[in-house]
Structure formats: structure tokens, C-alpha cells
Scaffold this motif. Structure first.
Motif, PDB file in Angstrom:
ATOM      1  N   ARG A   1      -4.298  10.610   7.286  1.00  8.79           N
ATOM      2  CA  ARG A   1      -4.035   9.257   6.778  1.00  8.79           C
ATOM      3  C   ARG A   1      -3.933   9.251   5.257  1.00  8.79           C
ATOM      4  NH1 ARG A   1      -2.394   5.552  10.465  1.00  8.79           N
ATOM      5  NH2 ARG A   1      -3.763   3.886   9.864  1.00  8.79           N
ATOM      6  N   GLN A   2      -4.796  10.020   4.574  1.00 10.62           N
ATOM      7  CA  GLN A   2      -4.708  10.110   3.116  1.00 10.62           C
ATOM      8  C   GLN A   2      -3.369  10.711   2.715  1.00 10.62           C
ATOM      9  OE1 GLN A   2      -7.829  12.154   1.028  1.00 10.62           O
ATOM     10  NE2 GLN A   2      -9.422  10.832   1.873  1.00 10.62           N
ATOM     11  N   ARG A   3      -2.971  11.775   3.408  1.00 12.70           N
ATOM     12  CA  ARG A   3      -1.704  12.440   3.089  1.00 12.70           C
ATOM     13  C   ARG A   3      -0.549  11.462   3.240  1.00 12.70           C
ATOM     14  NH1 ARG A   3      -0.835  16.150   7.209  1.00 12.70           N
ATOM     15  NH2 ARG A   3      -2.649  17.231   6.418  1.00 12.70           N
ATOM     16  N   GLN A   4      -0.528  10.733   4.352  1.00 18.91           N
ATOM     17  CA  GLN A   4       0.572   9.793   4.567  1.00 18.91           C
ATOM     18  C   GLN A   4       0.577   8.699   3.506  1.00 18.91           C
ATOM     19  OE1 GLN A   4       1.463   8.407   8.432  1.00 18.91           O
ATOM     20  NE2 GLN A   4       1.260  10.404   9.375  1.00 18.91           N
ATOM     21  N   ALA A   5      -0.591   8.175   3.167  1.00 16.45           N
ATOM     22  CA  ALA A   5      -0.666   7.114   2.155  1.00 16.45           C
ATOM     23  C   ALA A   5      -0.204   7.626   0.796  1.00 16.45           C
ATOM     24  CB  ALA A   5      -2.088   6.563   2.072  1.00 16.45           C
ATOM     25  N   VAL A   6      -0.664   8.819   0.409  1.00 16.89           N
ATOM     26  CA  VAL A   6      -0.279   9.385  -0.893  1.00 16.89           C
ATOM     27  C   VAL A   6       1.218   9.669  -0.931  1.00 16.89           C
ATOM     28  CG1 VAL A   6      -0.514  11.440  -2.364  1.00 16.89           C
ATOM     29  CG2 VAL A   6      -2.555  10.317  -1.466  1.00 16.89           C
ATOM     30  N   VAL A   7       1.756  10.252   0.128  1.00 18.35           N
ATOM     31  CA  VAL A   7       3.188  10.559   0.160  1.00 18.35           C
ATOM     32  C   VAL A   7       4.015   9.274   0.085  1.00 18.35           C
ATOM     33  CG1 VAL A   7       5.053  11.450   1.630  1.00 18.35           C
ATOM     34  CG2 VAL A   7       2.972  12.789   1.310  1.00 18.35           C
ATOM     35  N   LEU A   8       3.659   8.280   0.880  1.00 22.76           N
ATOM     36  CA  LEU A   8       4.415   7.027   0.862  1.00 22.76           C
ATOM     37  C   LEU A   8       4.329   6.334  -0.494  1.00 22.76           C
ATOM     38  CD1 LEU A   8       3.505   5.650   4.401  1.00 22.76           C
ATOM     39  CD2 LEU A   8       5.781   6.332   3.618  1.00 22.76           C
ATOM     40  N   ARG A   9       3.168   6.363  -1.118  1.00 17.99           N
ATOM     41  CA  ARG A   9       2.987   5.657  -2.383  1.00 17.99           C
ATOM     42  C   ARG A   9       3.561   6.421  -3.567  1.00 17.99           C
ATOM     43  NH1 ARG A   9       3.637   2.529  -5.620  1.00 17.99           N
ATOM     44  NH2 ARG A   9       2.144   1.583  -7.011  1.00 17.99           N
ATOM     45  N   HIS A  10       3.181   7.683  -3.706  1.00 18.02           N
ATOM     46  CA  HIS A  10       3.487   8.402  -4.937  1.00 18.02           C
ATOM     47  C   HIS A  10       4.700   9.304  -4.863  1.00 18.02           C
ATOM     48  CE1 HIS A  10      -0.026   6.824  -6.904  1.00 18.02           C
ATOM     49  NE2 HIS A  10      -0.725   7.105  -5.822  1.00 18.02           N
ATOM     50  N   ILE A  11       5.176   9.603  -3.684  1.00 19.11           N
ATOM     51  CA  ILE A  11       6.385  10.414  -3.572  1.00 19.11           C
ATOM     52  C   ILE A  11       7.558   9.553  -3.119  1.00 19.11           C
ATOM     53  CG2 ILE A  11       7.455  12.389  -2.421  1.00 19.11           C
ATOM     54  CD1 ILE A  11       4.694  13.738  -2.485  1.00 19.11           C
ATOM     55  N   GLU A  12       7.325   8.704  -2.122  1.00 14.80           N
ATOM     56  CA  GLU A  12       8.387   7.821  -1.648  1.00 14.80           C
ATOM     57  C   GLU A  12       8.503   6.546  -2.497  1.00 14.80           C
ATOM     58  OE1 GLU A  12      10.532   8.783   0.604  1.00 14.80           O
ATOM     59  OE2 GLU A  12       9.423  10.630   0.960  1.00 14.80           O
ATOM     60  N   GLY A  13       7.439   6.212  -3.247  1.00 16.71           N
ATOM     61  CA  GLY A  13       7.492   5.071  -4.152  1.00 16.71           C
ATOM     62  C   GLY A  13       7.358   3.710  -3.492  1.00 16.71           C
ATOM     63  N   LEU A  14       6.778   3.651  -2.303  1.00 16.54           N
ATOM     64  CA  LEU A  14       6.616   2.365  -1.625  1.00 16.54           C
ATOM     65  C   LEU A  14       5.411   1.619  -2.192  1.00 16.54           C
ATOM     66  CD1 LEU A  14       7.207   3.397   2.093  1.00 16.54           C
ATOM     67  CD2 LEU A  14       8.855   2.544   0.439  1.00 16.54           C
ATOM     68  N   GLY A  15       5.413   0.310  -2.049  1.00 20.91           N
ATOM     69  CA  GLY A  15       4.299  -0.521  -2.479  1.00 20.91           C
ATOM     70  C   GLY A  15       3.187  -0.545  -1.444  1.00 20.91           C
ATOM     71  N   ASN A  16       1.992  -0.879  -1.892  1.00 23.17           N
ATOM     72  CA  ASN A  16       0.843  -0.896  -0.992  1.00 23.17           C
ATOM     73  C   ASN A  16       1.014  -1.832   0.205  1.00 23.17           C
ATOM     74  OD1 ASN A  16      -0.361   1.032  -2.553  1.00 23.17           O
ATOM     75  ND2 ASN A  16      -1.775  -0.350  -3.567  1.00 23.17           N
ATOM     76  N   PRO A  17       1.585  -3.041   0.035  1.00 23.58           N
ATOM     77  CA  PRO A  17       1.757  -3.901   1.219  1.00 23.58           C
ATOM     78  C   PRO A  17       2.673  -3.267   2.279  1.00 23.58           C
ATOM     79  CG  PRO A  17       1.932  -5.211  -0.784  1.00 23.58           C
ATOM     80  CD  PRO A  17       1.901  -3.771  -1.207  1.00 23.58           C
ATOM     81  N   GLU A  18       3.735  -2.603   1.824  1.00 24.43           N
ATOM     82  CA  GLU A  18       4.644  -1.972   2.789  1.00 24.43           C
ATOM     83  C   GLU A  18       3.963  -0.782   3.470  1.00 24.43           C
ATOM     84  OE1 GLU A  18       9.301  -0.652   3.159  1.00 24.43           O
ATOM     85  OE2 GLU A  18       8.481  -0.984   1.168  1.00 24.43           O
ATOM     86  N   ILE A  19       3.179  -0.021   2.702  1.00 26.89           N
ATOM     87  CA  ILE A  19       2.440   1.109   3.279  1.00 26.89           C
ATOM     88  C   ILE A  19       1.430   0.591   4.303  1.00 26.89           C
ATOM     89  CG2 ILE A  19       0.849   3.015   2.794  1.00 26.89           C
ATOM     90  CD1 ILE A  19       2.188   3.154  -0.012  1.00 26.89           C
ATOM     91  N   ALA A  20       0.761  -0.505   3.968  1.00 28.39           N
ATOM     92  CA  ALA A  20      -0.211  -1.096   4.890  1.00 28.39           C
ATOM     93  C   ALA A  20       0.462  -1.468   6.201  1.00 28.39           C
ATOM     94  CB  ALA A  20      -0.861  -2.317   4.249  1.00 28.39           C
ATOM     95  N   GLU A  21       1.658  -2.015   6.108  1.00 30.10           N
ATOM     96  CA  GLU A  21       2.388  -2.387   7.319  1.00 30.10           C
ATOM     97  C   GLU A  21       2.796  -1.151   8.118  1.00 30.10           C
ATOM     98  OE1 GLU A  21       6.310  -4.998   8.528  1.00 30.10           O
ATOM     99  OE2 GLU A  21       5.460  -5.242   6.537  1.00 30.10           O
ATOM    100  N   ILE A  22       3.258  -0.112   7.426  1.00 28.45           N
ATOM    101  CA  ILE A  22       3.686   1.116   8.095  1.00 28.45           C
ATOM    102  C   ILE A  22       2.517   1.782   8.815  1.00 28.45           C
ATOM    103  CG2 ILE A  22       4.496   3.494   7.694  1.00 28.45           C
ATOM    104  CD1 ILE A  22       6.185   2.266   5.357  1.00 28.45           C
ATOM    105  N   LEU A  23       1.383   1.899   8.115  1.00 25.93           N
ATOM    106  CA  LEU A  23       0.221   2.585   8.681  1.00 25.93           C
ATOM    107  C   LEU A  23      -0.656   1.666   9.523  1.00 25.93           C
ATOM    108  CD1 LEU A  23      -0.826   4.865   5.662  1.00 25.93           C
ATOM    109  CD2 LEU A  23       0.598   5.431   7.638  1.00 25.93           C
TER     110      LEU A  23
END
Length: 194
Positions: free
Chosen positions: A138-160
């Protein structure tokens, strides 16, 4: 009748998906070209294996095409839905691979760089991929989505399917773990404290 390719560049993803569902092959091409690099990149960063990432990206897009006839515009972003599918597919593959090391596949060399720069960049990518591989899923997915893919926290929250606060916690812990894992390699990776 298919719309000309150049007229579809500015059409939103969900509208392209509806056009595809109505038989517009050009819309499918535009959407595929737009989304494939994103989903492949995300899958590769999470899995660390190019072949596995290609399989996940292909499966995710197949699922998107299957859901196209039932897509309801305005309910969800296509990218959010697709990232969620990729996250779930990656989680499934990681669970199956428990106890088996995922091989890190080298990025293709960029012809514009010199050999030393290419080697250094590859070492950095390998070190990052190895450090990402040590993070909990879960940490890996959150970090990748946020800092590599550049998504915002609300969108990451929805994805995960977690809260924004949980995303913030996961990314903060993940960043700290990455910094700790990479700290001893700064000089070897060409970074200085200047």
C-alpha cells in the motif's frame, strides 16, 4: 462514422469511451494512446517487472473496453477507475509472487545520453526500484501514484479506496522509508550535499 483523429485530441476521456462504445474506432485509438503509457508506468513502478507491467496494462485496458458500453459519464473519471484496476491487478500479482523476488528490468538506454550518464541514471533507477520493492504494497502504491504519477491525494484515496488522511500517512511513511533506504547510496548515485 468515426470522427477524424485530430478532432478527438481535446475530447475528455469519458466522452471518448462513450464514442468507442458506440463503435468509433478512432476514439479507441486516441484513448489507448493517451492512457497506455500512464497505466504501464504505474504498473512497472509497483511491480518492477516490464513484462508483468505490460500484462497488467493490457488487462486493465481490456477491462476498460468491456465496461465501455455501461460507462456513465460524470460518475467517475476514466483515469481514476483505470488506476484502481491497475492497483488491484498489481496487488493480485504481488500476492501470487510472495517469496519470489521480482527481477528489476533495466530501462532502455537513451541514445542522447553519454555512457556515464546512462549508467548513472540506470543505477539511480535501479536503486529507486529496489527501494520501492522494499516498501509494503500500500505504501508503494501510494508513493508511486503521488510522487511518480503525480496524482493528488483525493484521487489516490479514491483509487486505493482509503481516506485522504490514510494516503497522506502512507506517502509520508513511504518517503521516509525510501530516504532511509537510499541515504547510504547518495555518493555512489552521484548526489552531493552541495
Amino acid at each position: 462514422m468515426d470522427m477524424p483523429y485530430d478532432t478527438q485530441e481535446d475530447i475528455p476521456d469519458d466522452a471518448l469511451l462513450v464514442l468507442y462504445a458506440n463503435g468509433d474506432a478512432a476514439a479507441a485509438r486516441v484513448l489507448t494512446l493517451r492512457l497506455t503509457p500512464r497505466v504501464f508506468s504505474h504498473a512497472y513502478r509497483v511491480l518492477g517487472d516490464r513484462d508483468e507491467a505490460e500484462d497488467v496494462a493490457q488487462e486493465a485496458l481490456i477491462r476498460l473496453w468491456k465496461v465501455a458500453p455501461d460507462w456513465r459519464q460524470g460518475e467517475a473519471k476514466v483515469t481514476t477507475w483505470l488506476y484502481r484496476v491497475v492497483a488491484n491487478l498489481c496487488t493480485d500479482r504481488l500476492r501470487k509472487a510472495r517469496g519470489v523476488a521480482l527481477d528489476a528490468v533495466a530501462e532502455p538506454a537513451d541514445d542522447a545520453r553519454g555512457p556515464a550518464e546512462t549508467l548513472l541514471e540506470q543505477a539511480r533507477m535501479d536503486a529507486l526500484q529496489a527501494a520501492l520493492g522494499e516498501l509494503p504494497d500500500r505504501q508503494r502504491q501510494a508513493v508511486v501514484l503521488r510522487h511518480i504519477e503525480g496524482l493528488g491525494n483525493p484521487e489516490i484515496a479514491e483509487i486505493l479506496e482509503i481516506s485522504v488522511e490514510a494516503v497522506e500517512s502512507l506517502t509520508a511513511r513511504g518517503k521516509r522509508a525510501l530516504a532511509a533506504a537510499l541515504a547510504g547510496q547518495r555518493a555512489a548515485l552521484g548526489y552531493s550535499d552541495d
